[in-house]
Enzyme design. Structure first.
Site, PDB file in Angstrom:
ATOM      1  N   HIS A 169       0.977  -1.227  -0.029  1.00 19.57           N
ATOM      2  CA  HIS A 169       0.019   0.162  -0.041  1.00 19.57           C
ATOM      3  C   HIS A 169       0.672   1.274   0.068  1.00 19.57           C
ATOM      4  O   HIS A 169       2.166   1.304   0.382  1.00 19.57           O
ATOM      5  CB  HIS A 169      -0.903  -0.137   1.156  1.00 19.57           C
ATOM      6  CG  HIS A 169      -0.207  -0.008   2.342  1.00 19.57           C
ATOM      7  ND1 HIS A 169       0.055  -1.186   3.125  1.00 19.57           N
ATOM      8  CD2 HIS A 169       0.326   1.077   3.553  1.00 19.57           C
ATOM      9  CE1 HIS A 169       0.664  -1.287   4.246  1.00 19.57           C
ATOM     10  NE2 HIS A 169       0.916   0.335   4.586  1.00 19.57           N
ATOM     11  N   CYS A 220       2.215   1.228  15.597  1.00 23.66           N
ATOM     12  CA  CYS A 220       3.322   0.562  14.772  1.00 23.66           C
ATOM     13  C   CYS A 220       3.903   1.761  14.220  1.00 23.66           C
ATOM     14  O   CYS A 220       3.575   3.039  14.142  1.00 23.66           O
ATOM     15  CB  CYS A 220       2.758  -0.542  13.795  1.00 23.66           C
ATOM     16  SG  CYS A 220       1.793   0.180  12.477  1.00 23.66           S
TER      17      CYS A 220
END
Length: 707
Positions: free
Chosen positions: A65, A220
């Site tokens: 992505h 993250c």
């Protein structure tokens, strides 16, 4: 996701055998639909994202992505591979591939796609249905969340998926931090069923005993897929255990804070993160499990059981226990990795002081001459019309900035280890390092000591009456006293002797030793283009000049390091100019920008080329960097400024030979990459135009290898 995926964006028989081929096949579908305007440009953006962190997930899933200027609207394409494609997941190849594209700057749209999809991917019924569906339209409808399609696809998946999903969606006792869709009912095999006493405790309507309550934070490095998958996994495991779980997802587009009342009512805290938790002090005083984000995905039931056991034992964190780096971390993360992170934290905060102070000092010498360091204080003598006064002013401002280097280095190493409580003892220890002439080695030791002391205090059992004054009184007082004692009495003098020995060694460098050191530093500067190895070489060089009167050897090292760091982007710019046919159109455009980045000493200008073709670009860059570093040392070029690129050439000793060294390295690197890419093109022609797959998402169009 009603308009983000349609049937013609689905390939149920994806024949690609590499990640770059898979990305190209799915991107071509986006191009045909008008969702992507420049195929090669978009694939280069996908490659750059993949180079930062692999996008493979456990369970046979790959989610490449990116955000790209070549995307017209948020789009999702899906491919299913029979053979499986390696996307870097620990458990093997992926058979379900999701290519996600969002327009540049469309953070909300990007995160909406990713978070919604990530949550669905934690539902085994959903992924089983995708593996069984036989019609592209049904697959698109399933991903869009259309109920009829979901039911049909689930039926095709087989009865076992439905049997496993026997937990009701609306089970009481489960809370969600975000609105936006029911959590999937399936819990992975690692939920295990035996989660720490989570039998049916209080999840019913009788209210005899309320369920155990947990608040969690997930984050993250990119703040997208893993963040939301960990959240969904924890919520599902909580549902299975009869535990209330509310998750705050700290994504790249910000986060919505948990209600203070929810935190106050919680019985325990789970922090699943790979970056520091923002506003961590909100969770002080609660039983806490602090781990990596992957643990939140792969073993949520164990984390829930662990926090319940801590609560049963009465364990609670003190306000000082905010340690964003000192945690269990992801599996396989050792002390060496954490140590590097701590040291890089200090270096990253120190570098702006080095750049500002070094440039000011260099300008002071350029304007006021080489006796400017003997000028009186500008507070006592400053004449507006004299260049010498202005030179002295710049020199003295730069000297003040340099005075912060060691304290900032130590303070932010401690901050990386122990969060804000580490700042005070870190800065104090760094200042003492300057006092005892321990220099940068003393700053490194002081930062590590300060962080370790604060972490040790944070682990000690703290009476409830003292928790309120811990961060503002107890921790600064005790940690500063301990660090000060150790620096003054125990380790300060030995480190000062080691610092003097290193300085004497640098001063004595000459001949072959100096050339080898220049070549080594050149290799390091070009190895990872702004990464940890590059930063180590740069920090070594700046440490030598971060004094009022640096040695000649230290200035030679600084000159060699800056010259080598300019080589990769300039070499890629030259190569795209000389042999543009070997590069894609996007790379040729990047080459134009690389001219400016290279002369400005921004090594990262070569990253797009390295991401697309690392096996040819990185070795070529290292070869040119070694040549430049060695020649700079041979020519005796010196530099007082730690940054500035070509714009500080007037401040360089032996500027003409310095430019010769730079040009030689650029030519060697450019020639090397041209030769290697030419060999690749020949090989591609021999293979009748087969796709190049040696680099991560090389994204080389067929026309570029046959031109």
């Amino acid at each position: 996701m009603s308009e983000m995926i349609t049937a013609d964006l689905v390939d149920l028989d994806l024949s690609a055998d590499t990640r770059e081929a898979a990305a190209r096949a799915l991107a071509e579908r986006m191009l045909a639909r008008g969702r992507v305007t420049d195929l090669d440009g978009f694939l280069a953006d996908v490659a750059a994202r993949e180079a930062r962190m692999p996008t493979g997930l456990d369970g046979g899933i790959g989610i490449p992505h990116c955000r790209s200027a070549h995307v017209t609207e948020p789009t999702l394409a899906f491919g299913r591979s029979t053979a499986g494609i390696d996307f870097g997941a620990a458990d093997g190849p992926a058979d379900l591939i999701f290519l996600i594209a969002a327009p540049a700057g469309a953070d909300e749209a990007h995160l909406t796609i990713l978070s919604s999809l990530a949550r669905q991917l934690m539902d085994a019924e959903f992924t089983s249905a995708l593996r069984a569906v036989t019609d592209a339209g049904a697959a698109a409808a399933l991903i869009r969340g259309e109920e009829g399609a979901e039911g049909g696809a689930a039926g095709a998946a087989g009865a076992e998926a439905g049997a496993e999903a026997g937990v009701p969606d609306a089970r009481p006792g489960v809370a969600h931090a975000e609105a936006g869709g029911e959590a999937g009912a399936e819990v992975g095999a690692d939920a295990g069923g035996g989660s720490g006493g989570g039998s049916g405790a209080g999840a019913g309507a009788d209210g005899a005993a309320r369920p155990f309550r947990i608040v969690a934070v997930t984050s993250c490095p990119t703040g997208i897929a893993h963040t939301y998958m960990a959240a969904e996994s924890l919520e599902n495991a909580g549902r299975e255990a009869g535990v209330e779980v509310v998750v705050e997802t700290q994504g790249s587009a910000g986060f919505t804070r948990l209600d203070p009342a929810v935190i106050a009512a919680a019985d325990g805290v789970i922090l699943a993160h790979d970056v520091p938790v923002r506003e961590k002090e909100r969770f002080a005083g609660k039983p806490t499990v602090d781990t990596g984000v992957k643990a939140g995905i792969s073993r949520p039931a164990e984390l829930i059981a662990e926090v319940r056991e801590k609560a049963a034992r009465g364990e609670a964190t003190a306000p000082a226990a905010g340690t964003p780096v000192d945690r269990a971390g992801a599996p396989g993360e050792g002390y060496g990795t954490r140590l590097r992170t701590w040291l890089m934290s200090g270096v990253s905060y120190m570098v702006p002081f080095v750049a500002a102070g070094g440039l000011l000092i260099a300008l002071g010498f350029a304007i006021g001459g080489y006796t400017v360091n003997k000028a009186p204080s500008v507070m006592d003598h400053f004449v507006w019309t004299e260049a010498d006064s202005w030179g002295a002013l710049l020199f003295q401002i730069g000297g003040v900035a340099f005075g912060f280097l060691v304290p900032v280095l130590a303070g932010y190493i401690a901050y990386g280890m122990a969060d804000r409580p580490g700042l005070v003892p870190g800065f104090v220890g760094g200042a003492i390092a300057l006092t005892v002439n321990a220099g940068f080695l003393g700053g490194l030791a002081a930062g590590l000591l300060a962080g370790g002391v604060v972490m040790a205090i944070g682990r000690a059992p703290i009476p409830a009456a003292l928790r309120g004054i811990m961060p503002v009184v107890v921790i600064p007082l005790v940690s500063s006293a301990v660090v000060g004692f150790l620096m003054f009495v125990v380790i300060g003098k030995p480190i000062a002797s080691a610092q003097k020995g290193m300085t004497d060694w640098l001063n004595g460098l000459g001949g072959a030793n100096a050339v080898l050191l220049g070549a080594l530093l050149g290799l390091m500067m070009c190895f990872d283009l702004g990464g940890p190895v590059n930063k180590v070489a740069y920090a070594f060089a700046t440490a030598g000049i971060a004094v009022a009167d640096p040695s000649d050897s230290a200035m030679k090292i600084m000159a060699a390091v800056m010259a080598a760091g300019m080589v990769p982007p300039l070499a890629m710019a030259l190569a795209t100019t000389v042999r543009g046919g070997l590069f894609t159109r996007t790379e040729r455009e990047n080459g134009k920008a690389a001219w400016v980045l290279g002369i400005s000493f921004i090594s990262e200008g070569a990253i797009p080329f390295a991401a697309a073709d690392p096996l040819r670009v990185i070795p070529s860059s290292m070869l040119g960097g070694a040549v430049t570093g060695a020649l700079s040392m041979v020519f005796g070029a010196t530099l007082r400024a730690p940054h500035g690129g070509i714009f500080v050439v007037p401040l360089i000793g032996n500027p003409f030979l310095y430019l010769v060294a730079l040009a030689a390295g650029v030519c060697v690197s450019a020639a090397s990459v041209i030769v290697l890419k030419g060999l690749r093109r020949q090989g591609a022609q021999d293979a009748e135009g087969g796709p190049e797959t040696s680099g991560a998402f090389a994204a080389v169009p067929k026309e570029s290898v046959t031109a």
